[in-house]
Scaffold this active site. Structure first.
Site, short mmCIF file in Angstrom:
data_model
loop_
_atom_site.label_atom_id
_atom_site.label_comp_id
_atom_site.label_asym_id
_atom_site.label_seq_id
_atom_site.Cartn_x
_atom_site.Cartn_y
_atom_site.Cartn_z
N CYS B 98 84.09 39.55 110.85
CA CYS B 98 83.80 40.84 111.48
C CYS B 98 83.57 40.66 112.98
CB CYS B 98 82.61 41.50 110.77
SG CYS B 98 82.42 43.23 111.21
N HIS B 232 83.83 41.39 104.90
CA HIS B 232 82.66 40.50 104.82
C HIS B 232 82.64 39.71 103.51
CE1 HIS B 232 80.24 41.76 108.32
NE2 HIS B 232 80.83 42.94 108.16
N GLU B 234 80.83 37.19 102.84
CA GLU B 234 79.46 36.74 102.53
C GLU B 234 78.65 37.83 101.82
OE1 GLU B 234 80.45 38.02 105.24
OE2 GLU B 234 78.82 38.95 106.38
#
Lengths: 970, 270
Positions: B98, B232, B234
């Site tokens: 990002c 994302h 994660e």
């Protein structure tokens, strides 16, 4: 020298910006045809030539892949280019001097680091407009710029410097109040914007008479800030005579009383710190605070909401030794967004502009802070036209054993974070006054814009300093600025502050302005002297400003100095306990009962579609998606759920401690329609709704903490105060009956607007926020229907109680009908049974019934699951409470469809688990409604029949969805 | 134990806000993550030599002022170039998520890589790329479906389609001059694309949340070892982070799609 770097926007962005601006103009009645080309840019000041500016622009200001730029020199002989002269107007918008402009600050800092001689910078938005000439001025005022914080220039930019502030020369100012008569005392308060009453002014006069001197301006301001309604909540902590009885300290005898009576062992710190703290697990406590920022948001929606969320984030951060914020909430109350643009009172912004502004304000701050915004609500009522409400909340997590703080004599007073400017001076006293048509011009200084980046770095540094035990106490600078923060921390001890040590944004602030400025992003720490160097070094490493302003003492006095001169010397005892108790009168009469005018021939399908499109029900996806609701990766039940990620979840669930499956469910309840009819009943109803919301996803009803936010009108009017007292009593009663403690709260009074001699108050508005603990999030349930063939149940009794219901409103029966009652014993058992069923894995989906009743709940579940449902109301538990008018047909249909009786859920259960599920609810009102999965020719439908088998509602799910989504499709 | 675990440096700058979950994801995947403030790294750029991978996590570095990632990119580019080149040359990995992707692009590390020799179209001007404002004109959070074409990008090895959330206001990938995107595609540098329900790369909102041409969601350099993406990973290491896990479409004990990206990277490093 002043240069303008004028930057064209990238293609797609320019188009969407133009579309947005034209739509806003048309909505406000400014009809085109318009062409508006928006651009961005910077004003750069310094000894720079054009080549320097071009290099600087290309290095860091312009994205040359998608943007282009033009550089012009500003000044008296600046002229528009020929191309620009061809437009109807070229308008440049900048923030006013002194208003925070973070991006300009970043630009100047970076350019200086790269070796450019930039002294000062400011951001510019430039609009090239083609359209009707006579509407340009209004376009600028209503759409392009906000006069409260921005300055618009038409034509070329002819200023040649960005002057900010001029040198301050110290002069000790004394406020002569000794010997003044009552009128003169009142005038001193009014002229200074102090919001002190005559009794308070007299008390101050007597105090200084005894000392044989007059107060300094700074002492008077300090007292005004500390004694303000905003900071001291003097109405609710004062004496109230209501209908012949006397309530001494309303808060203590209601909200606090519930918590005291419940005496629960999982409460850690309630009503004593910046946020209420409860135990979460063996390692962590969690805390929650919800604040309002109503008055600033009325004048500058963006800045008001921006600093609203910024301010409440500092509450958990300033709780105990500092909690890490893990999620945010936001609730907005505005007037109908289709309000006629020419029907606005002077100085009032259009509700649409307000809603867009507050959403953007929360978005830009919350997202930059890296805190997920996971729950919220919007309520619409004409009463919020001049007084929109903005509630922002933050949940934090802190390691156990860190919830207590104290200061010791000799500890250093360290201010960290943002610099001090004139921002928000008199915010605390301003929010304790009514708004008026002149508020925006009078109170411009009370409006602030935040700088989330500064606060994010403060957050990072505070948590690191906490873990290294570099301070003993911390609090945030909120309303009243340093005066409140230091005044509160030193209340039991004393403090000595050198005001000239506070870093300033620009020159020219007087010592008093420094002391009461409400500049954002500042925290005050009490650092043991031996840890001071380490604290300052840590701040330096992380790029956070930190300054040692003085020390805490044990003298019981607040001593302020400027360049060595004492400018205030107040006894803490007088500051905190010297305020004369407020005594107010209150009276309470619930609205008289008016029966619903029965209409048996209504088209229920049409009513359902109207309800789905109502502001209080409709999809809020447009808002929710602008917030990052997953940052920190803790959000395991999202605000939007279901097949298409669009269903309105009852509550979101977050993981405070990654690695553990114990979770927190966050939700709220709010309903001003009930408030207008019966404030006591409203309090109970919104508590019930907030509690059901968190239980519906899996929270344990014996671990729910509540927060209250009262937003009311002028409490000096007895009826207004009466309904406030009754609402607080409603909170106390149900909190005790449900076993759910209040842990924190806030009131915002004087939400009134004075126009042409009459005062318009908001409807009594109580926001209840619920923080529920989920034992194991892997058992969580969402509201979207899951699978065809599953069974649907309704839990709870429906009564024909339509007072304050949404159906009564859309059917032209506003104010009619009985306000629903909460039967606490049954409700409490229902909440516990629902939790037991969820924990046992018996529930596939669960949704609370609120605005629009059962029909709306079923429709929402079908939309979210993208599947039909077939339901019969034949066995739904029903109780008639409203006397039927003679000659009217007996019909439960309307009530079963749309009544807003509390304590009810719709539940989806797999057929194989039906017996076990029914077993859990065997002693409670519970009935099978039907089945998931109706469709005709492959089109999923919602089909609802009554006891006689007549079809009441028959609509395709796509039609329901379209009605629900069309309202807020900006 | 720690000897076999690759060391990952996660850098946090003012405004970075996804560093903790990025560290958790690397840790779960078997790496040994360490988070440091960018000032520390700028003061001693060769500290990077002690690490096997470098991660720029998401957030709003420097508040997104002057364009997302621009300020951090400017600060890093002047100091960190050599260390990053050494890292990639010895087989290390660089991941930008990002805002980290925005930094890599604005620093010229994507799509150009650390050597920047392979970035020009044959005989033409060099390829320049940016990530600019979403066509919708605002920040948006939503889950996206993605198709991976891993080529030799180790992060995506073995992945075909995956679901990950996006949360950004400036995610539209633009490359110039004309033909630049096609050139990147033919070189296998466009490794992640937004797809529609039928599984085709899409430019249509909302399946493509920002309007990126060709549905570009993630790109790598010519070595495949520098990888940036707007979604994302994660945020999806455990199945309960998926928005529809309560529908039981996925087994509760399955890892999230994002986890596999970190797992792939660890496998490539050990």
């Amino acid at each position: 020298m002043l240069w303008h770097v004028d930057i064209s926007l990238a293609e797609g962005r320019a188009e969407s910006e133009q579309r947005r601006l034209i739509a806003e103009a048309e909505e406000l009645g400014l009809h085109g045809p318009w062409r508006i080309t928006a651009g961005r840019g910077f004003l750069l000041e310094g000894p720079l030539d054009e080549r320097d500016v071009a290099r600087a622009a290309d290095a860091v200001l312009v994205d040359r892949v998608v943007e282009s730029r033009v550089i012009t020199r500003c000044g008296v002989d600046a002229r528009l280019s020929d191309a620009d002269c061809a437009h109807t107007a070229v308008v440049h918008v900048t923030r006013k001097p002194g208003v925070t402009d973070p991006e300009a600050h970043s630009a100047a800092t970076l350019l200086r680091d790269l070796g450019f001689a930039v002294e000062n910078a400011r951001c510019v938005r430039t609009y090239r407009i083609d359209g009707p000439r006579n509407a340009i001025a209004r376009l600028v005022a209503k759409v392009l710029a906000n006069d409260a914080v921005e300055h618009a220039t038409t034509g070329a930019i002819t200023i040649d410097r960005l002057g900010e502030g001029s040198k301050y020369r110290f002069e000790r100012v004394v406020a002569k109040i000794r010997g003044l008569d009552d009128d003169a005392l009142v005038n001193v308060s009014r002229a200074g914007g102090l919001a002190l009453s005559l009794e308070e002014m007299r008390a101050i006069q007597a105090h200084f008479d005894a000392l044989g001197r007059d107060p300094t301006d700074c002492e008077l301001e300090t007292l005004a800030q500390t004694w303000s309604e905003h900071c001291s909540h003097k109405t609710l902590r004062g004496k109230v005579e209501i209908d012949g009885r006397v309530v001494d300290n309303v808060l203590k005898s209601t909200i606090f009383e519930a918590t005291r009576a419940l005496n629960l062992d999982w409460l850690v710190s309630v009503f004593s710190d910046n946020a209420g703290v409860v135990r979460f697990d063996d390692e962590f406590d969690v805390c929650f605070k919800v604040e309002t920022h109503n008055h600033p948001s009325a004048i500058d929606p963006y800045g008001g909401a921006n600093t609203g969320i910024g301010g409440v984030i500092r509450d958990p951060l300033g709780t105990g030794l500092g909690a890490k914020p893990i999620c945010n909430t936001d609730v907005f109350c505005v007037a109908p967004t289709d309000w006629p643009p020419d029907g606005l009172p002077e100085g009032v912004l259009h509700p649409r502009r307000i809603l867009k502004g507050v959403v953007a304000g929360v978005r830009d701050y919350g997202n930059r802070m890296g805190i997920a915004t996971v729950n919220g609500a919007v309520a619409v009522d004409a009463g919020y036209l001049a007084n929109p409400l903005v509630f922002c909340g933050t949940v934090g997590v802190l390691p156990r054993g860190m919830s207590e703080k104290h200061v010791e004599s000799g500890d250093r007073i360290v201010a960290i974070g943002g610099r001090t400017g004139r921002d928000g001076i008199h915010g605390a006293t301003f929010s304790s006054l009514e708004l008026s048509g002149e508020s925006d011009s009078l109170s411009g200084g009370a409006v602030q814009i935040g700088d989330a980046l500064v606060q994010k770095t403060v957050l990072d540094v505070v948590l690191r300093a906490r873990d290294r035990r570099l301070f003993r106490a911390i609090t945030d600078c909120g309303a009243g600025g340093f005066s409140s923060a230091v005044g509160e921390m030193a209340a039991e001890s004393g403090a000595e502050v050198d005001l000239d040590r506070a870093p300033l944004k620009y020159e020219g602030l007087s010592y008093t302005e420094i002391w009461i400025s409400e500049a954002q992003e500042r925290m005050v720490l009490a650092a043991p002297p031996e840890r001071l160097d380490e604290l300052l070094a840590l701040c330096r490493d992380e790029g956070v400003e930190a300054h040692d302003l003085g020390r805490f003492t044990d003298t019981g006095r607040l001593v302020l100095k400027y360049e060595g001169n004492v400018v205030a010397d107040l006894a803490m005892s007088f500051l905190h306990d010297g305020r004369p108790a407020v005594v107010r009168r209150a009276a309470y009469r619930p609205a008289p009962f008016v029966p619903i005018r029965v209409d048996t021939t209504r088209d229920w399908s049409r009513d359902l579609l109207r309800l789905l499109g109502h502001w209080d029900v409709c999809s809020k996806e447009w808002i929710v998606r602008q917030y990052d609701h997953e940052v920190q990766a803790r959000t395991v039940v999202k605000p939007l759920v279901g097949v298409r990620d669009e269903g309105p979840g009852d509550a979101s669930v977050v993981l405070p401690a990654p690695g553990s499956f114990r979770g927190l469910a966050v939700a709220c309840g709010l309903n001003p329609r009930f408030g207008k009819l019966d404030a006591y009943a409203m309090a109970r109803l919104v508590i019930d709704e907030a509690a059901r919301n968190v239980v519906a996803v899996g929270a344990d009803p014996s671990r729910i903490a509540l927060l209250d936010n009262f937003c009311w009108g002028n409490p000096e009017r007895p009826e207004t105060l009466g309904s406030l007292v009754r609402a607080a009593e409603g909170c106390r009663d149900l909190a005790i009956e449900y076993g759910m403690p209040f842990i924190s709260g806030k009131d915002s009074l004087y939400n009134e607007y004075r126009h042409e001699g009459t005062s318009h108050a908001i409807p009594p508005t109580l926001l209840i926020s619920a923080l529920g603990q989920v034992p194991d999030v892997r058992r969580c349930v969402t509201m979207d229907l899951k699978a065809r063939g599953n069974l649907l149940y309704v839990i709870g009794t429906t009564r024909d109680e339509f007072g304050g219901s949404l159906w009564a409103e859309i059917a032209g029966n506003s104010g009619c009908g009985r306000v629903p009652r909460v039967d606490a014993a049954v409700s409490r058992s229902t909440l516990h049974a629902m939790h037991a069923a969820i924990v046992r894995g018996l529930v596939r989906s669960c949704h609370d019934l609120s605005e629009g009743g059962l029909a709306v709940a079923l429709a929402e579940m079908a939309i979210a699951g993208d599947v039909g449902a077939e339901v019969s109301l034949a066995h739904a538990p029903f109780e008639e409470v409203e006397p039927r008018e003679p000659g009217t047909a007996a019909s439960n249909d309307r009530a079963l469809l749309f009544s807003e009786s509390p304590s009810r859920f719709v539940v989806e259960v797999e057929p194989g688990l039906a017996a076990a599920f029914e077993g859990v609810f065997r002693d409670l009102p519970c009935a099978r409604l039907g089945m998931v999965g109706a469709e005709t020719d492959g089109v999923p439908r919602l089909l609802i029949r009554n006891a006689r088998g007549e079809t009441l509602v028959d609509l395709p799910v796509d039609t329901l969805r379209a009605a629900w989504k069309s309202t807020l499709d900006w | 134990m720690r000897m076999n675990r690759p060391r990952v440096l996660i850098v946090r700058a003012p405004g970075t806000n996804c560093d903790e979950e990025a560290a958790r994801a690397w840790g779960l995947a078997g790496a040994y993550p360490e988070t440091r403030h960018v000032n520390e790294l700028l003061a001693r750029p060769d500290a990077l030599d002690e690490f096997d991978a470098f991660t720029l996590p998401g957030g709003f570095s420097h508040g997104d002022d002057l364009g997302a990632g621009r300020i951090l990119a400017t600060r890093l580019a002047t100091v960190l170039g050599d260390s990053l080149r050494r890292l990639v040359e010895r087989g290390g990995l660089v991941l930008g998520i990002c805002n980290g992707f925005q930094v890599l692009v604005k620093a010229g590390l994507l799509p150009g890589g650390t050597t920047k020799t392979d970035v020009s179209l044959a005989g033409f001007a060099p390829i320049e790329a940016t990530l600019t404002h979403n066509d919708a004109g605002r920040f948006e959070s939503r889950w996206t479906r993605l198709a991976a074409t891993p080529g030799h990008c180790p992060f995506l090895r073995g992945l075909e389609t995956l679901e990950l959330p996006v949360a950004h206001g400036e995610g539209k990938f633009v490359a110039r001059p004309a033909g630049a995107l096609a050139a990147l595609e033919s070189r296998g540098q466009v490794v992640l694309r937004y797809i529609d329900h039928a599984g085709r790369p899409t430019e249509v909102y909302p399946d493509n949340p920002n309007g990126s041409a060709g549905g570009v969601a993630g790109v790598c350099d010519s070595t495949g070892r520098i990888f940036g993406l707007m979604p994302h990973p994660e945020r999806f290491v455990n199945v309960i982070q998926h928005p529809r896990w309560t529908r039981r479409d996925r087994p509760l004990d399955e890892p999230g799609d994002g986890f596999r990206i970190f797992q792939n990277a660890v496998e490539a490093l050990v």
